[in-house]
Design a protein around this motif. Structure first.
Motif, PDB file in Angstrom:
ATOM      1  N   ARG A 158       0.827  -1.215   0.000  1.00  0.00           N
ATOM      2  CA  ARG A 158       0.000   0.000   0.000  1.00  0.00           C
ATOM      3  C   ARG A 158       0.860   1.264   0.000  1.00  0.00           C
ATOM      4  NH1 ARG A 158      -2.825  -2.989   4.111  1.00  0.00           N
ATOM      5  NH2 ARG A 158      -4.798  -3.849   3.303  1.00  0.00           N
ATOM      6  N   ARG A 159       1.961   1.227   0.743  1.00  0.00           N
ATOM      7  CA  ARG A 159       2.805   2.413   0.872  1.00  0.00           C
ATOM      8  C   ARG A 159       3.660   2.667  -0.360  1.00  0.00           C
ATOM      9  NH1 ARG A 159       4.925   1.746   7.183  1.00  0.00           N
ATOM     10  NH2 ARG A 159       2.991   2.465   8.162  1.00  0.00           N
ATOM     11  N   HIS A 160       3.737   1.689  -1.251  1.00  0.00           N
ATOM     12  CA  HIS A 160       4.616   1.835  -2.416  1.00  0.00           C
ATOM     13  C   HIS A 160       3.850   1.735  -3.741  1.00  0.00           C
ATOM     14  CE1 HIS A 160       7.472   0.831   0.810  1.00  0.00           C
ATOM     15  NE2 HIS A 160       8.348   1.522   0.097  1.00  0.00           N
ATOM     16  N   GLU A 161       2.604   2.178  -3.732  1.00  0.00           N
ATOM     17  CA  GLU A 161       1.826   2.054  -4.958  1.00  0.00           C
ATOM     18  C   GLU A 161       2.311   2.983  -6.059  1.00  0.00           C
ATOM     19  OE1 GLU A 161      -2.279   3.799  -4.917  1.00  0.00           O
ATOM     20  OE2 GLU A 161      -1.962   3.769  -2.747  1.00  0.00           O
ATOM     21  N   ASP A 162       3.112   3.966  -5.698  1.00  0.00           N
ATOM     22  CA  ASP A 162       3.602   4.928  -6.701  1.00  0.00           C
ATOM     23  C   ASP A 162       5.074   4.737  -7.035  1.00  0.00           C
ATOM     24  OD1 ASP A 162       1.103   6.225  -6.878  1.00  0.00           O
ATOM     25  OD2 ASP A 162       1.553   7.396  -5.084  1.00  0.00           O
ATOM     26  N   THR A 163       5.695   3.697  -6.512  1.00  0.00           N
ATOM     27  CA  THR A 163       7.109   3.434  -6.803  1.00  0.00           C
ATOM     28  C   THR A 163       7.287   1.940  -7.066  1.00  0.00           C
ATOM     29  OG1 THR A 163       7.579   3.143  -4.434  1.00  0.00           O
ATOM     30  CG2 THR A 163       7.949   5.335  -5.381  1.00  0.00           C
TER      31      THR A 163
END
Length: 420
Positions: A158-163
């Protein structure tokens, strides 16, 4: 944005049990490529995990016992792994689950390359410890740890949905002791256990040390099988939750998922219990890949745990052999095209501690017991899939030569021998 990569590594799971995992089967196996001929580099937890992390066969990484962590680190192997290379390529990385045996003696250790580190320190005791980024905590049980690790993985996703990210989820199940959740504790009560090679009657074709083995207790084997299947339902639930998070965060369509085990398991086949041996039940592992642009298929290609690292690096646009030649080969192109015509023709499986090597080519399994001069086995798995009758009058000169060449090779030279 670059694709994500997730490895899911179970512990002591036989190939045959994959079908019992409803969500894993429906959402991974039928949505990607399922390999009928997936193999452990060495069918023992620690050495197999070392091979996955480095794409080296045991004869090249030298970690041949289950206490793998210390020799792995002492040789500096932890400084060049799938994690260090993916981290160097700009990926966020996270390890969630069982790592290598022996790490409990080094509880504050965090392997190079991992941004997030949630690993079990003592998996075989009643009061297991956990390392969270080098900080020691306690959990109630192995199964509680699996839930803990899966929860941290979901948070990481969830915390890395943009990387772009690379992560490993490695539950302790279905390794014993068998303690499934209350939800699944009775799912397979009384399941039938009667494989064709169970307590094999005629062991004359087997190596000398096997011939006088006593038979295994069927009821005991059945209870272990029952426990494994029930624990795998808990793993299946966790896989389903991870896939749900990938879908709801919009990442599923750009995430490569590899589902494997460290080794299989023998439950009375050939009168054997556990792993480490050169038979299909122990050396074979479930092996599934789902990824962007991969058409659903079932493949007979010979694939190994050593192929995980080069495939992952290839997905990231890296040269797998940059700096160090890998023993494995990238699955990426044939996964995308469905064309396996240029894939390896033969595959090595070995146990450098017990000193045997197995060569798989076509339908043939040639097993050489290198610690017992002159002892070998040869099976045609098309006609004898349960390995009940070694072809005793065969000329194995060519098989022995090919096996010896592979055992003495590494990197590009080894991969050439798989094709020549």
């Amino acid at each position: 944005m670059a694709d994500n990569v997730l490895w899911i590594i179970t512990d002591d799971q036989m190939r045959s049990t994959l079908r019992s995992m409803e969500q894993t089967w429906r959402r991974l196996a039928t949505k990607g490529v399922r390999f009928r001929n997936g193999y452990s580099a060495m069918p023992l937890c620690g050495p197999a995990r070392a091979s996955m992390q480095t794409s080296l066969y045991p004869h090249n990484h030298g970690c041949d016992t289950n206490m793998t962590h210390q020799p792995f680190v002492a040789q500096g192997l932890d400084r060049d792994t799938a994690a260090t290379r993916m981290k160097g390529a700009g990926y966020d990385t996270g390890y969630f689950g069982k790592y290598m045996n022996g790490i409990g003696q080094d509880p504050t250790y965090v392997a190079p390359g991992w941004d997030r580190w949630v690993t079990l320190l003592d998996g075989m005791i009643d009061d297991p410890r956990v390392s969270v980024d080098g900080e020691v905590r306690k959990v109630a049980s192995q199964r509680a740890f699996d839930r803990f690790a899966a929860q941290r993985l979901r948070r990481f996703i969830r915390r890395h949905e943009d990387t772009p990210w690379f992560a490993v989820f490695s539950p302790t199940a279905p390794h014993g002791p068998y303690t499934p959740s209350a939800e699944h504790a009775d799912d397979f009560d009384g399941v039938e256990w009667d494989p064709a090679s169970f307590n094999e009657a005629d062991m004359a074709d087997k190596p000398t040390w096997l011939q006088d083995l006593p038979p295994q207790d069927r009821r005991k084997m059945q209870k272990i099988y029952e426990g494994k299947l029930e624990e795998l339902q808990d793993v299946d639930d966790q896989v389903g939750r991870v896939l749900d998070v990938l879908r709801t965060t919009g990442q599923l369509r750009r995430t490569w998922i590899f589902f494997v085990s460290d080794n299989g398991y023998l439950l009375g086949e050939h009168r054997l219990l556990s792993k480490s041996q050169p038979y299909e039940e122990a050396a074979g592992v479930p092996f599934v890949v789902r990824g962007p642009g991969v058409a659903p298929a079932t493949s007979d290609a010979l694939v190994s745990q050593v192929d995980l690292m080069p495939t992952t690096l290839d997905i990231a646009g890296l040269d797998p052999d940059a700096g160090r030649e890998l023993d494995g080969r990238s699955l990426l192109e044939p996964l995308r095209t469905g064309d396996w015509s240029d894939w390896r023709q033969r595959l090595l499986v070995e146990n450098t501690h017990l000193d045997w090597a197995m060569l798989r080519e076509g339908s043939i399994a040639y097993i050489e017991h290198r610690d017992a001069a002159g002892e070998w086995e040869l099976y045609d798995l098309d006609t004898d899939p349960h390995q009940l009758a070694s072809i005793g009058d065969a000329d194995v000169t060519a098989w022995a030569r090919k096996t010896g060449e592979l055992v003495g090779s590494r990197g590009r030279a080894l991969r050439r021998l798989e094709r020549s």
